[in-house]
Design a protein around this motif. Sequence first.
Motif, short mmCIF file in Angstrom:
data_model
loop_
_atom_site.label_atom_id
_atom_site.label_comp_id
_atom_site.label_asym_id
_atom_site.label_seq_id
_atom_site.Cartn_x
_atom_site.Cartn_y
_atom_site.Cartn_z
N HIS A 104 0.71 -4.05 7.04
CA HIS A 104 1.42 -2.77 7.18
C HIS A 104 2.50 -2.62 6.11
O HIS A 104 2.79 -1.49 5.68
CB HIS A 104 2.04 -2.67 8.58
N GLY A 105 3.05 -3.74 5.64
CA GLY A 105 4.00 -3.66 4.53
C GLY A 105 3.33 -3.16 3.26
O GLY A 105 3.90 -2.34 2.52
N LEU A 139 2.67 0.56 3.63
CA LEU A 139 3.89 1.33 3.44
C LEU A 139 4.26 1.40 1.96
O LEU A 139 4.64 2.47 1.45
CB LEU A 139 5.03 0.69 4.23
N GLN A 164 1.98 3.91 0.32
CA GLN A 164 2.31 5.30 0.65
C GLN A 164 3.56 5.77 -0.08
O GLN A 164 3.63 6.92 -0.52
CB GLN A 164 2.49 5.41 2.17
N LEU A 165 4.53 4.89 -0.23
CA LEU A 165 5.78 5.27 -0.89
C LEU A 165 5.62 5.41 -2.40
O LEU A 165 6.42 6.10 -3.05
CB LEU A 165 6.87 4.24 -0.59
N GLU A 183 -4.90 6.01 1.56
CA GLU A 183 -5.18 6.16 2.99
C GLU A 183 -6.55 5.62 3.39
O GLU A 183 -6.81 5.44 4.59
CB GLU A 183 -5.09 7.64 3.38
N ARG A 190 -6.91 0.27 2.02
CA ARG A 190 -6.81 -0.55 3.23
C ARG A 190 -7.69 -1.79 3.14
O ARG A 190 -7.37 -2.84 3.72
CB ARG A 190 -7.18 0.28 4.47
#
Length: 316
Positions: free
Chosen positions: A31-32, A35, A38-39, A48, A52
Motif C-alpha cells: 500500500h505504501g 500511495l 498515486q502521488l 491504478e 499493482r
Amino acid sequence: MVAIRDGIRTWWASPAARATVFALLGGLVFHGLLLFGQLNSRDDAFVEHDFRLWAATAALSSVLWIAALGRGVRTVRALPASWRRGRSWWTASISAYAVLVLTAGMMLDRIAQGTSFQVPIRHFPAVVNVFIVSGAVAAAPWVLSIWLAQEKTGRAARETLPDGTADPSAVAGAVSGVLTVWRVIERSALALSLTVSTSVLTTGALRLALIGSGAVEPDGFPPYFVLGYGALIAALLVAVLLPLVLAWRAWAVSLVERTLPPPDSGLLDEELIASRARMEEQLHIDARFVRNPIALLSVLSPFATAVITTLIPSGG
C-alpha cells in the motif's frame, strides 16, 4: 523486563505470529508503493491497474528479504566461536562486499544501455535504488558467512592432522569442521538463490506491467535486459560460492585420505573401501556433487526466473 522479553520471544517462536508480522509488513509495503505511485503518477491508468502487479511482487520480495536478513544474522551469530574475527576483518569484508555490489551495479548499467523505458511515475528510480540496497543488505550476512567459512577452510587445510585414526578427537574435530562448512554452503546457497531470484522476478514484473499497460513498447524494454540481469546474478553467485566449494571439497577429500589412508601396497580391501565410502557420504563429497540440486538451484535459479518472466505474454 525479563518477563516481557521472554514473552515476546515465546510469541515470536510461533509460526503463526511470524506469518502475521510478515503479512502486515507485506501489506504496508504494497500500500505504501501504491500511495507513492498515486502521488507521483504521470499515467493514472498505469498506476491504478498494471502497477499493482509490480507493487505486489516488490512487497513479496521485501518480506522475503527481511526474513533472509534476520535468518542470515542469526546464522552468523551461531557460527562456532573459533570462526569469530576482529573488527578489522569485518571492516575489510564489508568494504569488499560494498565494492562487489557497486561493481554489479555498474555491470547492470552496461546491460541497460540501449533500453529506453521510463516508468510513468516521478522519482521512481529512487524507489528502485531503495530496493537494490535492500536486496544487497539482505544478502550481506550470507555472503559474509561464506567468506568466514572460506577463511576457516583455508586455516584448517593448513593444520596438521595425523594420518590414520590414532587421534580420534582430532579426526572428530576435523569432521565437525567440514560438516559445519557444508551447512554454510547449503544454507547460503539457498538463501542467496531466493534473494537474487526475487530481485530478478521483480525486474521481470516491472517489464510485464509496463508493456502490458502500453506505457512502454516491447522494443523499449527488451527481454535481453531481464535475461542479462539473471545471467549476471548467476555469474556473481558462482564467483561467490565456487571458491568455498572447491576449498571445502579439497579439505574433505584430504581428510578422508589422512583418516583412512591406503596401505603401502596401494591396494584397498573391501572393508577399507566401504569405510571410505561411508565417510565420503557423511562429508557429502561423493562424485555426484556437481549434480547436487542445491548447487544447481543456487546457480540456475536467477537465470531460470529471468527466462520464465520473459516468456509470459505481456500484451495488454
